[in-house]
Design an enzyme around this catalytic site. Structure first.
Site, PDB file in Angstrom:
ATOM      1  CD  GLU A 104      73.335  45.367  75.634  1.00 32.67           C
ATOM      2  OE1 GLU A 104      73.621  44.919  76.894  1.00 32.67           O
ATOM      3  OE2 GLU A 104      73.067  44.527  74.750  1.00 32.67           O
ATOM      4  CG  ASP A 105      77.500  44.753  77.621  1.00 39.23           C
ATOM      5  OD1 ASP A 105      76.432  44.469  76.634  1.00 39.23           O
ATOM      6  OD2 ASP A 105      77.909  43.582  78.002  1.00 39.23           O
ATOM      7  CE  LYS A 145      82.629  45.560  70.022  1.00 43.37           C
ATOM      8  NZ  LYS A 145      83.072  44.260  70.002  1.00 43.37           N
ATOM      9  NE  ARG A 187      80.282  37.893  83.372  1.00 40.89           N
ATOM     10  CZ  ARG A 187      79.472  38.213  82.279  1.00 40.89           C
ATOM     11  NH1 ARG A 187      79.355  39.281  81.871  1.00 40.89           N
ATOM     12  NH2 ARG A 187      78.992  37.098  81.608  1.00 40.89           N
ATOM     13  CE  LYS A 205      75.705  35.490  82.570  1.00 33.32           C
ATOM     14  NZ  LYS A 205      76.511  34.288  82.876  1.00 33.32           N
ATOM     15  N   GLY A 206      76.192  41.375  81.236  1.00 30.84           N
ATOM     16  CA  GLY A 206      77.320  42.347  80.767  1.00 30.84           C
ATOM     17  C   GLY A 206      77.035  43.825  81.417  1.00 30.84           C
ATOM     18  CG  PHE A 218      85.967  40.086  71.649  1.00 35.17           C
ATOM     19  CD1 PHE A 218      84.754  39.938  71.219  1.00 35.17           C
ATOM     20  CD2 PHE A 218      86.306  39.623  72.777  1.00 35.17           C
ATOM     21  CE1 PHE A 218      83.760  39.265  72.192  1.00 35.17           C
ATOM     22  CE2 PHE A 218      85.361  39.134  73.422  1.00 35.17           C
ATOM     23  CZ  PHE A 218      84.081  38.567  73.052  1.00 35.17           C
ATOM     24  CB  VAL A 219      85.967  45.365  74.519  1.00 39.50           C
ATOM     25  CG1 VAL A 219      86.589  46.668  73.540  1.00 39.50           C
ATOM     26  CG2 VAL A 219      84.440  45.346  74.462  1.00 39.50           C
ATOM     27  CG  ASP A 256      81.274  37.390  79.477  1.00 45.50           C
ATOM     28  OD1 ASP A 256      80.412  38.143  78.637  1.00 45.50           O
ATOM     29  OD2 ASP A 256      80.994  36.055  79.197  1.00 45.50           O
ATOM     30  CG  ASP A 301      78.790  43.415  68.278  1.00 48.41           C
ATOM     31  OD1 ASP A 301      79.777  44.199  68.006  1.00 48.41           O
ATOM     32  OD2 ASP A 301      78.599  42.331  67.984  1.00 48.41           O
TER      33      ASP A 301
HETATM   34  P1  IMP Z   1      74.505  42.641  69.602  1.00 45.44           P
HETATM   35  O1  IMP Z   1      72.859  42.038  69.829  1.00 45.44           O
HETATM   36  O2  IMP Z   1      74.963  42.033  68.397  1.00 45.44           O
HETATM   37  O3  IMP Z   1      74.291  44.151  69.656  1.00 45.44           O
HETATM   38  O4  IMP Z   1      75.223  42.118  70.710  1.00 45.44           O
HETATM   39  C1  IMP Z   1      75.330  42.733  72.164  1.00 45.44           C
HETATM   40  C2  IMP Z   1      75.747  41.980  72.810  1.00 45.44           C
HETATM   41  O5  IMP Z   1      77.154  41.243  72.476  1.00 45.44           O
HETATM   42  C3  IMP Z   1      76.286  42.806  74.169  1.00 45.44           C
HETATM   43  O6  IMP Z   1      75.438  42.680  75.185  1.00 45.44           O
HETATM   44  C4  IMP Z   1      77.649  42.167  74.838  1.00 45.44           C
HETATM   45  O7  IMP Z   1      77.148  41.126  75.826  1.00 45.44           O
HETATM   46  C5  IMP Z   1      77.909  41.029  73.538  1.00 45.44           C
HETATM   47  N1  IMP Z   1      79.248  41.747  72.948  1.00 45.44           N
HETATM   48  C6  IMP Z   1      79.246  42.684  71.640  1.00 45.44           C
HETATM   49  N2  IMP Z   1      80.521  42.936  71.699  1.00 45.44           N
HETATM   50  C7  IMP Z   1      81.440  42.291  72.611  1.00 45.44           C
HETATM   51  C8  IMP Z   1      82.785  42.300  72.970  1.00 45.44           C
HETATM   52  O8  IMP Z   1      83.566  43.067  72.087  1.00 45.44           O
HETATM   53  N3  IMP Z   1      83.105  41.751  73.931  1.00 45.44           N
HETATM   54  C9  IMP Z   1      82.225  41.056  74.744  1.00 45.44           C
HETATM   55  N4  IMP Z   1      80.881  40.801  74.665  1.00 45.44           N
HETATM   56  C10 IMP Z   1      80.615  41.613  73.448  1.00 45.44           C
HETATM   57 MG    MG Z   2      75.400  41.514  76.785  1.00 50.04          MG
END
Ligand code: IMP
Ligand code: MG
Length: 194
Positions: free
Chosen positions: A119-120, A151, A185, A59-60, A172-173, A179, A123
């Site tokens: 994608e938001d 990041k 959000r 959803k992000g 953490f954002v 969210d 990470d």
């Molecule tokens: P990844 O699979 O570890 O790259 O995670 C990506 C997902 O983690 C993103 O789509 C976000 O929804 C969530 N995410 C990563 N960092 C943050 C953050 O700082 N705040 C909130 N959600 C995050």
């Molecule tokens: Mg996400």
């Protein structure tokens, strides 16, 4: 979508541990986001051409995707923008990624299309890598990745974004669609809560 129970390790990672006690501090203003998205949209149209299928990862990414969609339109993309959504989740209610990415909902049909996965936050890279893999498996002609926030310090899976809004440190954002346990959000900017 099933919410993951918060794990004890997540509670110790950062303070505060309760969304209700958090006071988000602005990291990126609404104005800076708007300016950056305009430049990103120009890059995207230049590289991918006007015929794009946008796939926001729910959803992000929905707020980012909505603004990016309109920015693309302003950049002359006669965007036959079939918005299709992909729901992937790795965080649940926790502040630390669970490490597994589950796909829920129907897989979009993208056979032969130029796909822009939106994608938001990039990470660990697991979610985006999985999304791109799903799109290629579904027969996308090209699958590119646009992220609002990157990041790089957190990367586990090699997954470079084709288009990046902002590179940020390991904080953490929240806000602008992003969210913490379904909170924040609605903020029109990106803020840190750690
Ligand atoms: P990844 O699979 O570890 O790259 O995670 C990506 C997902 O983690 C993103 O789509 C976000 O929804 C969530 N995410 C990563 N960092 C943050 C953050 O700082 N705040 C909130 N959600 C995050
Ligand atoms: Mg996400």
């Amino acid at each position: 979508m099933t919410e993951m129970p918060r794990q004890p390790s997540d509670l110790t990672r950062t303070a505060p541990t309760d969304p209700d006690q958090a006071t988000p501090q602005t990291l990126i203003s609404a104005e800076d986001i708007a300016t950056r998205l305009d430049a990103m949209a120009a890059d995207i149209v230049r590289e991918l051409g006007p015929d794009i299928t946008m796939i926001p990862v729910l959803k992000g990414a929905f707020v980012f995707a909505a603004d990016l969609l309109r920015a693309l339109g302003r950049h002359g993309a006669k965007v036959r923008l079939r918005v299709q959504f992909l729901q992937l989740a790795s965080y649940g209610a926790a502040k630390e990624s669970s490490g597994t990415v589950t796909q829920t909902g129907t897989l979009p049909e993208v056979e032969g299309e130029t796909v822009l996965v939106v994608e938001d936050v990039l990470d660990s890279g697991r979610t985006a890598a999985r999304a791109l893999e799903l799109m290629r498996d579904a027969g996308a002609r090209r699958a590119a990745l646009a992220v609002l926030l990157d990041k790089p310090e957190r990367r586990v899976v090699d997954c470079p974004a084709d288009f990046t809004g902002f590179t940020i440190p390991d904080r953490f954002v929240v806000g602008y669609g992003i969210d913490w346990a379904e909170r924040f959000r609605e903020l029109d900017h990106v803020a840190v809560v750690d």
